[in-house]
Scaffold this motif. Structure first.
Motif, short mmCIF file in Angstrom:
data_model
loop_
_atom_site.label_atom_id
_atom_site.label_comp_id
_atom_site.label_asym_id
_atom_site.label_seq_id
_atom_site.Cartn_x
_atom_site.Cartn_y
_atom_site.Cartn_z
N HIS A 1 -1.39 -0.33 -11.86
CA HIS A 1 -0.49 -0.59 -10.35
C HIS A 1 -1.35 -1.18 -9.67
CE1 HIS A 1 2.84 2.90 -11.35
NE2 HIS A 1 2.11 3.53 -11.45
N LEU A 2 -2.68 -1.02 -9.16
CA LEU A 2 -3.48 -2.05 -8.53
C LEU A 2 -2.90 -3.24 -9.09
CD1 LEU A 2 -6.64 0.62 -7.66
CD2 LEU A 2 -3.88 -0.24 -6.67
N VAL B 1 -5.99 -1.40 -1.17
CA VAL B 1 -6.00 -1.68 -2.77
C VAL B 1 -7.32 -1.62 -3.10
CG1 VAL B 1 -4.75 -3.59 -4.83
CG2 VAL B 1 -3.49 -2.25 -2.48
N LEU C 1 0.33 -4.69 -7.99
CA LEU C 1 0.90 -4.93 -6.61
C LEU C 1 -0.11 -6.20 -5.69
CD1 LEU C 1 -0.61 -1.35 -4.57
CD2 LEU C 1 1.61 -2.69 -4.30
N LEU D 1 2.14 1.77 -4.23
CA LEU D 1 0.46 2.45 -4.23
C LEU D 1 0.16 4.02 -3.87
CD1 LEU D 1 -2.49 1.53 -2.70
CD2 LEU D 1 -1.34 1.71 -0.52
N GLN E 1 -2.57 6.39 -6.29
CA GLN E 1 -3.52 6.63 -5.57
C GLN E 1 -2.68 7.98 -6.60
OE1 GLN E 1 -1.44 6.58 -1.83
NE2 GLN E 1 -3.35 4.86 -0.78
#
Length: 247
Positions: A146-147, A162, A150, A128, A132
């Motif tokens: 990346h999200l 998220v 996740l 996370l 960011q």
């Protein structure tokens, strides 16, 4: 003075005894409070209870703010020194977070990406943070990747954070329809102040005044019920809202 035949000092002792249990204090306080309700309550109130109240919180907050003003780079400096002295994954994570907080998103993203190559590759907090940092330095495709990861691997980790970051990233990448769908999802799923605020900021930014004003009305009703503490906690978001609707 007595209430229902019970001395007020006993009631105070009972109040503090409940505080002992709820806050996980040492159990010997219970013995002190019930064996010596008046003196025990006085000692417990001064030694334990008052330091845990808002007076203590306010004092700590003032000290923290003052420290940041006097030495705004302290955490970054200490994090960098710790990593240089002991280049562990934990120290690199701390450095990455400090870099992001200091606005050095490029370096932060590099450090987060390095952390994801090691034994902490599966840590959702690191991923996370990487998302960011990539968002902050406008690497939107990397942030979205990346999200998605996740959501696939740890769907229960900070799902609202998220979702809102996904919506903002899609919007920044020019994918307006996907962004609207994600904002709507976050609004329906979580219905939080942040979800409504982020959606409203985006909507007014693209000229969707109907959606923005509908959300703003709801937000204003919430803000009007807040106390000073709530307003302070949400100062950054309130500032963003004010700027968005003043344009």
């Amino acid at each position: 003075m007595q209430f229902f035949g019970i001395g007020i000092h006993v009631l105070i002792a009972v109040f503090f005894a409940i505080h002992v249990v709820r806050t996980g204090q040492n159990m010997y306080w219970l013995a002190i409070l019930f064996m010596f309700p008046l003196l025990g309550s006085l000692v417990y109130g001064i030694a334990i209870y008052l330091p845990s109240t808002r007076i203590q919180y306010g004092a700590k907050k003032v000290i923290s703010v003052a420290g940041k003003i006097l030495d705004p780079n302290r955490e970054l400096r200490e994090a960098r020194e710790a990593f240089n002295y002991t280049p562990t994954a934990q120290n690199q994570m701390r450095l990455a977070a400090a870099l992001l907080a200091a606005g050095q998103s490029q370096d932060s993203a590099q450090n987060y990406e390095a952390c994801l190559q090691g034994p902490f590759a599966g840590d959702p907090a690191i991923r996370l943070g990487a998302a960011q940092a990539n968002f902050a330095c406008q690497r939107y495709d990397a942030c979205i990747d990346h999200l998605h990861t996740l959501r696939e691997r740890t769907p229960n980790y900070a799902p609202e954070v998220v979702s809102l970051l996904m919506a903002r990233t899609l919007a920044a990448a020019g994918k307006e329809q996907d962004a609207r769908s994600e904002f709507e999802f976050a609004l329906q799923k979580y219905g939080s102040f942040d979800a409504r605020a982020e959606y409203a900021i985006w909507a007014i930014g693209i000229g969707d005044k109907e959606t923005a004003l509908r959300l703003k009305l709801d937000l204003d009703q919430t803000i009007n019920r807040w106390n000073k503490h709530n307003i302070e906690l949400n100062a950054v978001m309130l500032g963003r809202l004010k700027n968005a609707f003043s344009m």
